[in-house]
Design an enzyme around this catalytic site. Structure first.
Site, PDB file in Angstrom:
ATOM      1  N   TYR A  89      34.977 -26.834 -22.267  1.00 17.94           N
ATOM      2  CA  TYR A  89      35.152 -28.105 -23.241  1.00 17.94           C
ATOM      3  C   TYR A  89      33.525 -28.436 -23.939  1.00 17.94           C
ATOM      4  O   TYR A  89      33.157 -28.419 -24.694  1.00 17.94           O
ATOM      5  CB  TYR A  89      36.349 -28.421 -23.378  1.00 17.94           C
ATOM      6  CG  TYR A  89      36.096 -29.353 -24.752  1.00 17.94           C
ATOM      7  CD1 TYR A  89      37.131 -29.293 -25.970  1.00 17.94           C
ATOM      8  CD2 TYR A  89      36.422 -30.913 -24.475  1.00 17.94           C
ATOM      9  CE1 TYR A  89      37.810 -29.746 -27.294  1.00 17.94           C
ATOM     10  CE2 TYR A  89      36.938 -31.651 -25.477  1.00 17.94           C
ATOM     11  CZ  TYR A  89      37.062 -31.501 -27.257  1.00 17.94           C
ATOM     12  OH  TYR A  89      37.651 -32.245 -28.100  1.00 17.94           O
ATOM     13  N   SER A 113      32.227 -33.613 -29.810  1.00 21.18           N
ATOM     14  CA  SER A 113      33.214 -34.473 -28.701  1.00 21.18           C
ATOM     15  C   SER A 113      32.125 -34.931 -27.836  1.00 21.18           C
ATOM     16  O   SER A 113      31.211 -34.392 -27.217  1.00 21.18           O
ATOM     17  CB  SER A 113      33.712 -33.950 -27.848  1.00 21.18           C
ATOM     18  OG  SER A 113      34.877 -34.467 -27.100  1.00 21.18           O
ATOM     19  N   LYS A 120      31.042 -27.485 -27.193  1.00 18.90           N
ATOM     20  CA  LYS A 120      31.113 -28.926 -28.337  1.00 18.90           C
ATOM     21  C   LYS A 120      29.736 -29.533 -27.946  1.00 18.90           C
ATOM     22  O   LYS A 120      28.938 -30.028 -29.677  1.00 18.90           O
ATOM     23  CB  LYS A 120      32.085 -29.665 -27.811  1.00 18.90           C
ATOM     24  CG  LYS A 120      33.552 -29.335 -28.264  1.00 18.90           C
ATOM     25  CD  LYS A 120      33.448 -29.505 -29.223  1.00 18.90           C
ATOM     26  CE  LYS A 120      35.130 -29.192 -29.470  1.00 18.90           C
ATOM     27  NZ  LYS A 120      35.597 -29.331 -31.272  1.00 18.90           N
TER      28      LYS A 120
END
Length: 301
Positions: free
Chosen positions: A162, A149, A166
């Protein structure tokens, strides 16, 4: 492009994973549709979403089986791989797409919120990839496609868990590509832009905001699938260890960290000379505290 091949797609009960699974099947792959059926935050479980995608694939003449194991558990990850081997006799591609969100500003983020996201994204990608690696090595072929991401590659607010996962996936993919290239195994990453419930709360109070959201809605999950299929297939053999992004009709090759500037001092450095010389000399090349939206500033085309 995937005729005679077998693919696992994790988190394929909806969104990006669903469209990748459907595209794989349309290109001839036999697909293991893995999805725990949990909520966006990883809570609950429901076998329905995975089976629904299997039903969609079978409706147009494809072959697929459902699997509801959690990628965050190593034994369960092994069962996902065994589902492919027992159902279809081989495995050729793994798409690590499963994920959850527990967004929170860093100073408010709990250990549980950090751990849960790392477990699904980073550990999940490792567990499933490791379970498949032995089979890929034995057959001297295989392709991994991992979902990273721009929240990790560039940055974003409220997503330390997150983003860490990622960016870790990017490094995991590169390590797999290096370690397994001699066995004909490839590993690449995709950073997807796609309209979803995760970004569905963007305000639409003005006409300009409504127009912007309408343009963003063009970035459907189906836009990600063609690159994933190509990278998984033999036609993508030239690509390994790479990081791509997909934004509506654009495909980007993303940069990877490399030295951009250096300073040298023959007698070595002291804290004072670092502060007075090194940091000021390098400051002109410092990166701003950019977010993903600061880098991708134009509307999707």
């Amino acid at each position: 492009m995937m005729e005679g091949r077998v693919a696992i797609v994790t988190g394929a009960g909806g969104g990006i994973g669903r469209d990748i699974a459907l595209a794989m099947a349309r290109e001839g792959a036999k697909v293991v549709v893995n999805d725990l059926g949990a909520s966006m935050t990883g809570e609950g479980a429901d076998a329905g979403p995975a089976q629904q995608v299997v039903n969609e694939i079978r409706a147009f003449g494809g072959e697929a089986v459902a699997n509801t194991d959690s990628v965050a558990d190593p034994a369960a990850a092994n069962r996902i791989v065994m589902t492919a081997l027992e159902s279809f006799g081989r495995l050729d591609a793994v798409v690590n797409n499963a994920g959850i969100l527990r967004d929170r500003f860093f100073h408010k983020m709990s250990v549980e919120e950090f751990d849960a996201v790392i477990k699904v994204h980073l550990y999940g990608s490792y567990f499933v990839s490791r379970a498949a690696a032995t089979h890929f090595k034995e057959q001297n072929s295989g392709s991994f496609v991992h979902m990273t991401s721009t929240s990790g590659l560039i940055g974003n607010y409220g997503q330390a868990n997150y983003a860490a996962a990622k960016l870790g996936i990017m490094a995991l993919s590169k390590s797999i590509a290096l370690d397994m290239q001699k066995f004909g195994v490839r590993s690449n990453c995709i950073a997807p832009f796609a309209w979803s419930r995760m970004i569905g709360s963007i305000p639409t109070e003005t006409e300009a905001e409504k127009a912007r959201v309408d343009r963003m809605k063009q970035m459907t999950p189906a836009k990600i699938a063609p690159l994933a299929v190509a990278l998984a297939s033999d036609a993508g053999a030239m690509a390994t260890g790479q990081v791509f992004a997909v934004r509506n009709n654009e495909i980007f090759l993303m940069s990877q960290p490399r030295p951009i500037r250096s300073v040298h001092r023959g007698e070595g450095w002291t804290p004072e000379s670092v502060a007075n010389h090194a940091l000021p000399a390098l400051q002109g090349s410092f990166y701003a505290l950019d977010r993903s939206s600061d880098v991708f500033t134009w509307d999707p085309v």
